[in-house]
Design a protein around this motif. Structure first.
Motif, PDB file in Angstrom:
ATOM      1  N   LEU A  51      44.771  41.351  31.853  1.00  0.00           N
ATOM      2  CA  LEU A  51      44.203  41.888  32.998  1.00  0.00           C
ATOM      3  C   LEU A  51      43.283  40.776  33.702  1.00  0.00           C
ATOM      4  CD1 LEU A  51      43.067  45.574  31.866  1.00  0.00           C
ATOM      5  CD2 LEU A  51      44.910  44.726  33.641  1.00  0.00           C
ATOM      6  N   VAL A  52      42.539  40.242  32.880  1.00  0.00           N
ATOM      7  CA  VAL A  52      41.699  39.033  33.365  1.00  0.00           C
ATOM      8  C   VAL A  52      42.746  37.722  34.037  1.00  0.00           C
ATOM      9  CG1 VAL A  52      40.146  37.020  32.888  1.00  0.00           C
ATOM     10  CG2 VAL A  52      39.859  39.414  31.654  1.00  0.00           C
ATOM     11  N   CYS A  53      43.952  37.700  33.418  1.00  0.00           N
ATOM     12  CA  CYS A  53      44.642  36.554  33.860  1.00  0.00           C
ATOM     13  C   CYS A  53      45.088  36.864  35.415  1.00  0.00           C
ATOM     14  CB  CYS A  53      45.769  36.238  33.097  1.00  0.00           C
ATOM     15  SG  CYS A  53      45.064  35.113  31.653  1.00  0.00           S
ATOM     16  N   GLY A  54      45.574  38.593  35.246  1.00  0.00           N
ATOM     17  CA  GLY A  54      46.055  39.173  36.635  1.00  0.00           C
ATOM     18  C   GLY A  54      45.096  39.239  37.654  1.00  0.00           C
ATOM     19  N   LEU A  55      43.943  39.233  37.377  1.00  0.00           N
ATOM     20  CA  LEU A  55      42.780  39.290  38.246  1.00  0.00           C
ATOM     21  C   LEU A  55      42.578  37.961  38.802  1.00  0.00           C
ATOM     22  CD1 LEU A  55      40.582  40.981  39.636  1.00  0.00           C
ATOM     23  CD2 LEU A  55      38.803  40.325  37.774  1.00  0.00           C
ATOM     24  N   ILE A  56      42.376  36.915  38.074  1.00  0.00           N
ATOM     25  CA  ILE A  56      42.238  35.703  38.428  1.00  0.00           C
ATOM     26  C   ILE A  56      43.140  35.082  39.254  1.00  0.00           C
ATOM     27  CG2 ILE A  56      42.023  33.291  37.525  1.00  0.00           C
ATOM     28  CD1 ILE A  56      40.557  34.210  35.102  1.00  0.00           C
ATOM     29  N   SER A  57      44.609  35.145  39.022  1.00  0.00           N
ATOM     30  CA  SER A  57      45.817  34.838  39.731  1.00  0.00           C
ATOM     31  C   SER A  57      45.715  35.604  41.054  1.00  0.00           C
ATOM     32  CB  SER A  57      46.954  35.059  38.965  1.00  0.00           C
ATOM     33  OG  SER A  57      47.313  36.589  39.012  1.00  0.00           O
ATOM     34  N   SER A  58      45.276  37.024  41.201  1.00  0.00           N
ATOM     35  CA  SER A  58      45.283  37.496  42.469  1.00  0.00           C
ATOM     36  C   SER A  58      44.200  36.775  43.400  1.00  0.00           C
ATOM     37  CB  SER A  58      45.125  39.197  42.132  1.00  0.00           C
ATOM     38  OG  SER A  58      43.915  39.391  41.745  1.00  0.00           O
ATOM     39  N   GLN A  59      43.166  36.732  42.634  1.00  0.00           N
ATOM     40  CA  GLN A  59      42.060  36.105  43.618  1.00  0.00           C
ATOM     41  C   GLN A  59      42.450  34.717  43.995  1.00  0.00           C
ATOM     42  OE1 GLN A  59      39.111  37.313  44.588  1.00  0.00           O
ATOM     43  NE2 GLN A  59      39.643  39.237  43.564  1.00  0.00           N
ATOM     44  N   VAL A  60      43.147  33.909  43.274  1.00  0.00           N
ATOM     45  CA  VAL A  60      43.697  32.465  43.645  1.00  0.00           C
ATOM     46  C   VAL A  60      44.444  32.982  44.799  1.00  0.00           C
ATOM     47  CG1 VAL A  60      45.221  30.582  43.015  1.00  0.00           C
ATOM     48  CG2 VAL A  60      43.265  31.526  41.444  1.00  0.00           C
TER      49      VAL A  60
END
Length: 155
Positions: A51-60
């Protein structure tokens, strides 16, 4: 009365406590409950990391797309500015006065006058005959000259 430290009656009716049973097991295998807990914890950690990786990639991705939108908007503003400039240049070059000036100065053209217009009607036959005699040509020349002089004098 005796002092409580020396009161031995407290220890008289005491039953022996059961000692816990200790079982000897070969190897140090964790119990099924402990293994289940560890599996749940590992799954929870994996889920949280995902979830954290998905959130970071979506923000990028959101940041990159926002930058692209801003640059595209800037290109649109520049293109609109160029369009407005080129439209005004085109309007100035194709204006009536500018075209007349270029036609007279550069191309040597002249405005149409009334002597150049000839009206005729075709009533009986569909042919036009130009005057061939010198007198008819002279008469036509004088007529057109008088008409052009009248047109010149009368604005």
């Amino acid at each position: 009365m005796a002092q409580p430290a020396y009161n031995m009656e407290i220890f008289e009716d005491r039953r022996p406590q059961k000692q816990p049973r200790v079982r000897a097991v070969k190897g140090n295998k964790p119990s099924a409950q402990l293994r289940g807990r560890r599996v749940k914890q590992a799954a929870l950690v994996v889920l949280m990391v995902t979830l954290v990786c998905g959130l970071i990639s979506s923000q990028v991705m959101l940041t990159e797309l926002t930058g692209q939108i801003q640059s595209t908007k800037q290109q649109l503003v520049n293109a609109q500015s160029d369009y407005n400039y080129l439209s005004s240049v085109l309007d100035s070059k194709t204006g009536q006065k500018n075209v007349e000036e270029i036609a007279t100065t550069q191309l040597g053209l002249m405005k149409l006058d009334r002597s150049q217009i000839t009206y005729f009607s075709l009533e009986n036959n569909a042919t036009i005959q130009r005057p061939e005699s010198a007198a008819e040509r002279l008469t036509e020349f004088l007529t057109t000259s008088v008409l052009s002089l009248a047109d010149y004098l009368n604005p």
